[in-house]
Design an enzyme around this catalytic site. Sequence first.
Site, short mmCIF file in Angstrom:
data_model
loop_
_atom_site.label_atom_id
_atom_site.label_comp_id
_atom_site.label_asym_id
_atom_site.label_seq_id
_atom_site.Cartn_x
_atom_site.Cartn_y
_atom_site.Cartn_z
N ASP A 46 -1.77 -10.03 5.90
CA ASP A 46 -3.00 -9.29 5.66
C ASP A 46 -2.70 -7.95 5.01
OD1 ASP A 46 -6.08 -9.10 6.56
OD2 ASP A 46 -5.13 -7.13 6.84
N TYR A 51 -3.95 0.23 1.54
CA TYR A 51 -2.73 0.44 2.30
C TYR A 51 -1.61 1.03 1.45
CZ TYR A 51 -5.03 -2.72 5.64
OH TYR A 51 -5.91 -3.32 6.51
N HIS A 113 -13.68 -4.34 1.80
CA HIS A 113 -13.03 -3.59 2.88
C HIS A 113 -14.04 -2.86 3.77
CE1 HIS A 113 -8.92 -1.54 3.83
NE2 HIS A 113 -9.65 -1.68 4.91
#
Length: 322
Positions: A46, A51, A113
């Site tokens: 994931d 990130y 997201h």
Amino acid sequence: MSPSPTLILGDGSEMPQIGMGTWKHYGAKAADAVYTGLQAGYRLIDGACDYGNEQGCGAGLRRAVEEGLVKRNDVWVVSKLWNTFHRKERVKEAVTRSLADWGVSYFDIYYVHFPISLAYVPPEERYPPGWFFDGESQVKHDPVPLRETWEALEELVDAGLIRHLGVSNMCSALLMDLLKYARVKPSVLQIEIHPYNVQTRAVEYAQSQGIAVTAYSSFGPLGFHELNMPKSLRTQSLFTHPVVSSVALAHDVTSAQVVLRWATQRGLAIIPKSDTKEQMLQNLRSEDLSLTEEEMSAISGLDVGLRFNDPADAFAGCHIFS
């Protein structure tokens, strides 16, 4: 290592129920973590644009494929659309950038997201863009309806760049609205779930609509400690909570395994992040545990609706404008 159990998605696909999270793994550490996770038996990784580690994660996947450890189609590669790419003309830009960083030709799951649209930040200026328009404290919204974003993503499903669409950090009311017009329905809802934030009604609604639910931040405050988030620092660790630790003692397992099994026994998928191969293997072995109804109920009884990943906290004291 026996294969991870799976959840059946709406199209009949079998999604690994235990995946590996990558948030806060960076550079060479991200590459090593993904490679080690695949070596340990994980088959869902994931990730997300936000990130800031997709190139590293892709390097780890590439190494595993080149060494014959896995084939590309053995692994569910996951990414997420960041808030600054919600306009229809920006969606493909975001997806193709993440695909290139991962070094793959398609994503198995691609999430929205957050259902929050922010002003576009050119990648040459800053990537990933983060929450703040100026990189410091300005939150600049962009009035893009979710429908526009979703229809652009549906076109990328048609083009073969995405296999399954998902939504993350979305409440049931917004999910109800999305289901009224979605031509390609979301396969997975990913939300923050742990014993301090059980989310019973959200889980029940999603599952009633044939949408699988993935729990993130399964360990509650632990994942936010290194960010020095005040809310997490003043919350008791789930690992030392008497309810969790007593169940762990009774079964001769770790508290982490208890918390993870509490989630999967509810029919949820999980994506715990691990720093060592030993932790990765322990997390996978949580499936060997069977909790009693009384133990499940006691753990769920810790629920206080405590959410750590809350944009309202990030925006506190910021200059917000549209």
